[in-house]
Design a protein around this motif. Sequence first.
Motif, PDB file in Angstrom:
ATOM      1  N   HIS A   4      64.577  79.274  77.667  1.00 11.76           N
ATOM      2  CA  HIS A   4      64.400  80.686  77.318  1.00 11.76           C
ATOM      3  C   HIS A   4      63.589  80.768  76.024  1.00 11.76           C
ATOM      4  O   HIS A   4      64.143  80.727  74.932  1.00 11.76           O
ATOM      5  CB  HIS A   4      65.764  81.365  77.169  1.00 11.76           C
ATOM      6  N   PRO A  37      73.800  84.126  70.692  1.00 11.25           N
ATOM      7  CA  PRO A  37      75.134  83.767  70.185  1.00 11.25           C
ATOM      8  C   PRO A  37      75.366  84.254  68.749  1.00 11.25           C
ATOM      9  O   PRO A  37      76.477  84.651  68.403  1.00 11.25           O
ATOM     10  CB  PRO A  37      75.137  82.229  70.230  1.00 11.25           C
ATOM     11  N   ASN A  42      72.409  75.066  83.351  1.00 10.43           N
ATOM     12  CA  ASN A  42      71.315  75.944  82.950  1.00 10.43           C
ATOM     13  C   ASN A  42      70.098  75.688  83.839  1.00 10.43           C
ATOM     14  O   ASN A  42      69.933  74.587  84.377  1.00 10.43           O
ATOM     15  CB  ASN A  42      70.978  75.635  81.483  1.00 10.43           C
ATOM     16  N   ALA A  43      69.260  76.691  83.958  1.00  6.82           N
ATOM     17  CA  ALA A  43      68.052  76.538  84.772  1.00  6.82           C
ATOM     18  C   ALA A  43      67.100  75.538  84.123  1.00  6.82           C
ATOM     19  O   ALA A  43      66.891  75.562  82.910  1.00  6.82           O
ATOM     20  CB  ALA A  43      67.370  77.885  84.932  1.00  6.82           C
ATOM     21  N   PHE A  94      75.617  70.189  81.605  1.00  4.40           N
ATOM     22  CA  PHE A  94      76.142  69.781  80.304  1.00  4.40           C
ATOM     23  C   PHE A  94      77.652  69.600  80.445  1.00  4.40           C
ATOM     24  O   PHE A  94      78.260  70.168  81.362  1.00  4.40           O
ATOM     25  CB  PHE A  94      75.848  70.854  79.255  1.00  4.40           C
ATOM     26  N   GLN A 118      84.232  77.127  75.567  1.00  9.33           N
ATOM     27  CA  GLN A 118      84.907  76.924  74.277  1.00  9.33           C
ATOM     28  C   GLN A 118      86.097  77.861  74.057  1.00  9.33           C
ATOM     29  O   GLN A 118      86.819  77.721  73.070  1.00  9.33           O
ATOM     30  CB  GLN A 118      83.900  77.117  73.125  1.00  9.33           C
ATOM     31  N   LEU A 138      70.173  71.964  85.031  1.00 10.06           N
ATOM     32  CA  LEU A 138      70.535  71.002  83.987  1.00 10.06           C
ATOM     33  C   LEU A 138      72.033  71.151  83.716  1.00 10.06           C
ATOM     34  O   LEU A 138      72.510  72.262  83.482  1.00 10.06           O
ATOM     35  CB  LEU A 138      69.757  71.296  82.700  1.00 10.06           C
ATOM     36  N   PHE A 157      60.753  84.042  80.809  1.00 10.09           N
ATOM     37  CA  PHE A 157      60.754  85.469  80.477  1.00 10.09           C
ATOM     38  C   PHE A 157      59.371  85.946  80.020  1.00 10.09           C
ATOM     39  O   PHE A 157      58.913  87.041  80.375  1.00 10.09           O
ATOM     40  CB  PHE A 157      61.790  85.747  79.381  1.00 10.09           C
ATOM     41  N   VAL A 206      81.578  85.767  73.103  1.00  6.64           N
ATOM     42  CA  VAL A 206      81.198  84.695  72.178  1.00  6.64           C
ATOM     43  C   VAL A 206      82.225  84.561  71.059  1.00  6.64           C
ATOM     44  O   VAL A 206      82.641  83.462  70.687  1.00  6.64           O
ATOM     45  CB  VAL A 206      79.787  84.963  71.588  1.00  6.64           C
ATOM     46  N   MET A 257      72.198  79.937  74.544  1.00  5.92           N
ATOM     47  CA  MET A 257      73.535  79.566  74.996  1.00  5.92           C
ATOM     48  C   MET A 257      74.426  79.204  73.796  1.00  5.92           C
ATOM     49  O   MET A 257      73.962  78.606  72.822  1.00  5.92           O
ATOM     50  CB  MET A 257      73.467  78.340  75.921  1.00  5.92           C
ATOM     51  N   LEU A 258      75.702  79.527  73.920  1.00 10.77           N
ATOM     52  CA  LEU A 258      76.656  79.219  72.854  1.00 10.77           C
ATOM     53  C   LEU A 258      76.696  77.719  72.570  1.00 10.77           C
ATOM     54  O   LEU A 258      76.722  77.298  71.416  1.00 10.77           O
ATOM     55  CB  LEU A 258      78.046  79.739  73.236  1.00 10.77           C
ATOM     56  N   ARG A 259      76.682  76.911  73.617  1.00 12.37           N
ATOM     57  CA  ARG A 259      76.790  75.467  73.398  1.00 12.37           C
ATOM     58  C   ARG A 259      75.578  74.937  72.611  1.00 12.37           C
ATOM     59  O   ARG A 259      75.714  74.051  71.784  1.00 12.37           O
ATOM     60  CB  ARG A 259      76.980  74.693  74.711  1.00 12.37           C
ATOM     61  N   GLU A 316      67.288  73.151  73.473  1.00  9.37           N
ATOM     62  CA  GLU A 316      67.897  72.757  74.749  1.00  9.37           C
ATOM     63  C   GLU A 316      67.895  73.763  75.888  1.00  9.37           C
ATOM     64  O   GLU A 316      68.696  73.656  76.783  1.00  9.37           O
ATOM     65  CB  GLU A 316      69.345  72.301  74.504  1.00  9.37           C
ATOM     66  N   ASP A 317      67.073  74.784  75.880  1.00  7.62           N
ATOM     67  CA  ASP A 317      66.921  75.522  77.135  1.00  7.62           C
ATOM     68  C   ASP A 317      65.504  76.060  77.276  1.00  7.62           C
ATOM     69  O   ASP A 317      64.664  75.846  76.414  1.00  7.62           O
ATOM     70  CB  ASP A 317      68.012  76.583  77.347  1.00  7.62           C
ATOM     71  N   ASP A 328      79.819  70.623  78.192  1.00 13.07           N
ATOM     72  CA  ASP A 328      80.565  71.619  77.421  1.00 13.07           C
ATOM     73  C   ASP A 328      79.936  73.017  77.500  1.00 13.07           C
ATOM     74  O   ASP A 328      80.026  73.794  76.560  1.00 13.07           O
ATOM     75  CB  ASP A 328      80.651  71.175  75.952  1.00 13.07           C
ATOM     76  N   GLY A 329      79.294  73.306  78.613  1.00  8.26           N
ATOM     77  CA  GLY A 329      78.699  74.633  78.754  1.00  8.26           C
ATOM     78  C   GLY A 329      78.178  74.826  80.163  1.00  8.26           C
ATOM     79  O   GLY A 329      78.187  73.895  80.975  1.00  8.26           O
ATOM     80  N   LEU A 346      76.104  75.809  68.989  1.00  8.81           N
ATOM     81  CA  LEU A 346      77.070  74.910  68.343  1.00  8.81           C
ATOM     82  C   LEU A 346      76.476  73.530  68.059  1.00  8.81           C
ATOM     83  O   LEU A 346      76.929  72.812  67.172  1.00  8.81           O
ATOM     84  CB  LEU A 346      78.329  74.789  69.217  1.00  8.81           C
ATOM     85  N   VAL A 361      63.132  85.547  85.583  1.00  7.54           N
ATOM     86  CA  VAL A 361      63.312  84.923  84.260  1.00  7.54           C
ATOM     87  C   VAL A 361      63.549  83.427  84.449  1.00  7.54           C
ATOM     88  O   VAL A 361      63.023  82.599  83.692  1.00  7.54           O
ATOM     89  CB  VAL A 361      64.478  85.583  83.489  1.00  7.54           C
TER      90      VAL A 361
END
Lengths: 359, 213
Positions: free
Chosen positions: B101, B177, A100-101, A94, A330, A92, A163, A291, B148-150, B98-99, A96-97, B153, A158
């Motif tokens: 996990h 995060p 992702n799986a 994005f 970021q 997936l 997980f 972070v 995830m940080l995004r 949005e993920d 701004d990041g 946010l 994972v």
Amino acid sequence: MNNIMNSLQRTLTALSHKEPDKVPLFLLLSISGAKFTPSFKSDKGCSIKDYFSDAEQVAQAQMAMLERYQHDCLYSFYYASAELEAFGGETLYFDDGPPNAGAPIIRSVKDIADLSVPVPQEIPVLQRILKTQQLLKQQAGDNVPIIGVAISPFSMPVMQMGFEGYLDLMYKDQDSFNKLMKINEAFCVTWANAQFEAGATAICYFDPVSSTSMIPREKYLQSGQTIAKRVLAQINGPIATHMASGRCLPIVDDIAETGTAILGVSTLEDIRDLKQKSAGKITLLGNLNAVEMRRWTAEQVETEVKKAIAGAARGGGFLLAENHGEIPWQVPDKVLMAISEAVQRWGQYPLDWIDDDAG
Amino acid sequence: MIDFKHYAEELKQAILSTDRIRAELMLTELGDVSTQDFVEKIVVPTMDDLGNGWEDGSVAISQVYMGAKICESLIVQTNDPDAKFRQPQLHFAITVLEDFHLLGKSIIYSVLRGLGYQVDDFGRTTTEQLVDKVEQESIDILLISTLMLRSALKIKELRRKLEQRGLDIKIVVGGAPFRFDTQLWQEVGADATAVGTSELVPVIEKLTGEAKQ
């Protein structure tokens, strides 16, 4: 004063637990490369998905970031789920990041029987990563280490099954767990060695599930460590085991026994304690807070860089980096520049200022 | 007279060694203990201990997860498991933004259920889906887990969208995060954060008090 070294010499000296000219700085920049493309700088923009669709673009951005931040590595990592794609999974994206799986590919334990070992050269995204490494090698030669990535067979599930499902498998179904590990181990070895052939200098072996944040030490000794010993013995080059922000202080010696040269450590643990346990055995990579750093001021950057150097850089065996394995999107350019400048200022060996600061 | 401290320690040891049978034997030994006593005097202190261990690094997430699952299954085996649910209830929901996990969410869901809170599990959602669900289900307290940080946010955007629809709810956030940046929960407009289960219970108790007013 030591003679000025190139990045590879600096890194190798640190890895041999000696003091180079200055503390090696490893900014593990992956998605940030999209900001260094010509189209991002123009009005057209460059999405992260587009960025990773072009191996040449990634290589050029890595070289541009090396030039700008004056750090000591080229990072050919795209995103973790590239390896899930090899197993038929989805990524997936994005804007701004990190990519992702997508949904797990193992929905029930029975699915493990249908898995086969992927061939990296047949997977489009892995082909592009290999191409990036070839291009980086052509441009950087033996002056700068090129870091590839292979997800540990023990941590890969994972993404493959989630997980929760993986913990159930790990604790309740040893046979199926062993079958999955056999497939993952074969893939990990093939993938890591393909990267060495393409030009990688070292492989970052991401193994967060082995962290004591995830499983207790006893379980690690039975599983993650045994697997790492088997896998690392078959990989044809140096390895950096990375905990991706997880804790590992109680298992530093156990990790060193796997044959890894470097250990990526968390900001949740005191770098001085980690250094005490690792000195002369394994080189530390870390442990700036990835972070938090997006909102650091120049003063905070200097404080954090000095703290890490003072805690772990004496005698070599230390590479300064953030603690997760990837600089977040970021984090602004000015913070990365400030980190680079702080290392230039405070990272010159023999680090006499540490005694002065200690009063 | 039941020595609850002894049984809480016994349960903790059973969980740390992932020994479900030992935990079930302990319950058998306890005989006809009330569900309320079992939850309040054995499960809560045990999960608190594990949560504190997670925070200080001495307990792994796999042990917290197994602990939550074992406690949940033991509660079902007590005399009157439904009696544990608190009345009257505010409307809770939990989600992962949005993920995929989902582990942290599963742990918190199990712990809150064990403590007597009825919680809707929204699974994995996007901000758009979440605004609709909060409105449709009249949620009072929303727990959001992110890795995830995004995604973390994105909670700022979620809060704005909720406000645009006039939905004044309490938001509790958790996940990596927020663990690594202790100011982040305020930045995204959450009402609270909790690193582990031991921090979560007082946070929930405070917010339920506020939400009732």
